[in-house]
Design an enzyme around this catalytic site. Structure first.
Site, PDB file in Angstrom:
ATOM      1  N   HIS A 159       0.842  -1.209   0.000  1.00  0.00           N
ATOM      2  CA  HIS A 159       0.000   0.000   0.000  1.00  0.00           C
ATOM      3  C   HIS A 159       0.874   1.255   0.000  1.00  0.00           C
ATOM      4  CE1 HIS A 159      -2.722  -2.854   2.328  1.00  0.00           C
ATOM      5  NE2 HIS A 159      -3.474  -2.511   1.300  1.00  0.00           N
TER       6      HIS A 159
ATOM      7  N   GLN B 206      -0.220  -4.238  -8.768  1.00  0.00           N
ATOM      8  CA  GLN B 206      -0.246  -5.315  -9.764  1.00  0.00           C
ATOM      9  C   GLN B 206      -0.505  -6.689  -9.134  1.00  0.00           C
ATOM     10  OE1 GLN B 206       3.304  -5.864 -12.386  1.00  0.00           O
ATOM     11  NE2 GLN B 206       2.734  -8.016 -12.141  1.00  0.00           N
TER      12      GLN B 206
END
Ligand code: PAF
Length: 281
Positions: free
Chosen positions: A35, A146
């Site tokens: 994050h 991703q």
């Protein structure tokens, strides 16, 4: 740093936030370096960064880990405060899904393959909440990881299909030293399970090396991955897929500019996903 849990208050905040470039990082909290790579990119590229923390019930199916999903708002808040994020949007379920809530958004086809085969309502929940959050935040750029490649591909499709006026950026997978892709759920792995989980990355990177050596046949590559995952009996393989990045359609041969190699496994009760791509999401 503002912390806002009421939607009316957030709208008021957003109305007067007079910045040209606003970055947005939607999360379910329990923040890790994955994050933080998105948040740091947003801080670098924008004049304001908004992070949402909301464990979205509509993306969890029956029997999935909604109640067990890790949460630690005080720790998340400290992390975001130290980085000088501008605002945390921290709504509860009642704020996001009121009593008569009835509206869902679904991206056809892309949400029914890979993870969507076993998690049939998952992506409908993701796209619904992401669209709601994008409507509230109105960012110029939103950042996704991703690791959740299918999610990112579906969100990009939704943004294009609905003519949403923002850019979606997809940033690389962040891994621990042993190669395991960071995930909030990793904390539930015992030492033994973690050793097993690491094989997911080993298997995928072995396949990636084979591609580097010129192997391009999908079924041979899948066999390579399968064989490594079979080395540990704690691993239950959910899927190993080699598909096009744009349509998530199975490929007989890898395409150097348009391939997603993705796998999902279960170790103990924990579901883990990982992937690599050839080309760009
Ligand atoms: O990737 C996640 O953490 C979630 O799926 C998201 C995008 C925050 C939507 O709930």
């Amino acid at each position: 740093m503002k912390i806002i849990s009421q939607i009316d208050e957030f709208r008021q905040y957003r109305r007067v936030l007079n910045r040209n470039k606003i970055g947005f990082v939607p999360t379910m909290g329990y923040l890790h370096d994955g994050h933080l790579s998105l948040i740091d990119k947003s801080l670098e590229e924008n004049q304001a960064t908004i992070v949402s923390i909301f464990v979205n019930p509509t993306q969890f199916g029956p029997g999935e880990d909604l109640d067990r999903y890790p949460r630690d708002f005080p720790q998340d808040r400290q992390i975001l405060e130290a980085r000088s994020v501008d605002c945390i949007l921290f709504p509860d379920s009642d704020q996001m899904y009121g009593a008569n809530y009835a509206t869902f958004i679904e991206v056809k086809k892309l949400g029914t393959v890979l993870c969507g085969k076993t998690r049939q309502t998952h992506f409908k929940g993701v796209t619904t909440v992401v669209l709601k959050l994008l409507n509230l935040v109105q960012p110029t750029t939103a950042y996704f990881g991703q690791k959740d490649a299918q999610q990112a591909i579906i969100i990009k499709r939704m943004v294009a299909d609905l003519n949403l006026d923002l850019e979606i950026k997809v940033l690389p997978i962040i891994r621990d030293d042993d190669g395991l892709a960071l995930s909030s759920r990793n904390r539930y792995l015992s030492d033994q399970e973690r050793q097993a989980a690491v094989l997911l990355h080993t298997a995928l990177s072995t396949a990636q090396n084979r591609i580097g050596e010129g192997r391009e046949d999908s079924s041979a590559l899948k066999k390579v991955i399968k064989k490594i995952l079979k080395q540990n009996r704690l691993i239950k393989t959910d899927y190993i897929e080699i598909v096009s990045l744009d349509h998530l359609e199975p490929l007989d041969k890898v395409d150097p500019e348009n391939t997603l190699v993705a796998a999902a496994i279960r170790v103990g009760g924990i579901r883990l996903i990982d992937n690599f791509i050839l080309g760009e999401i």
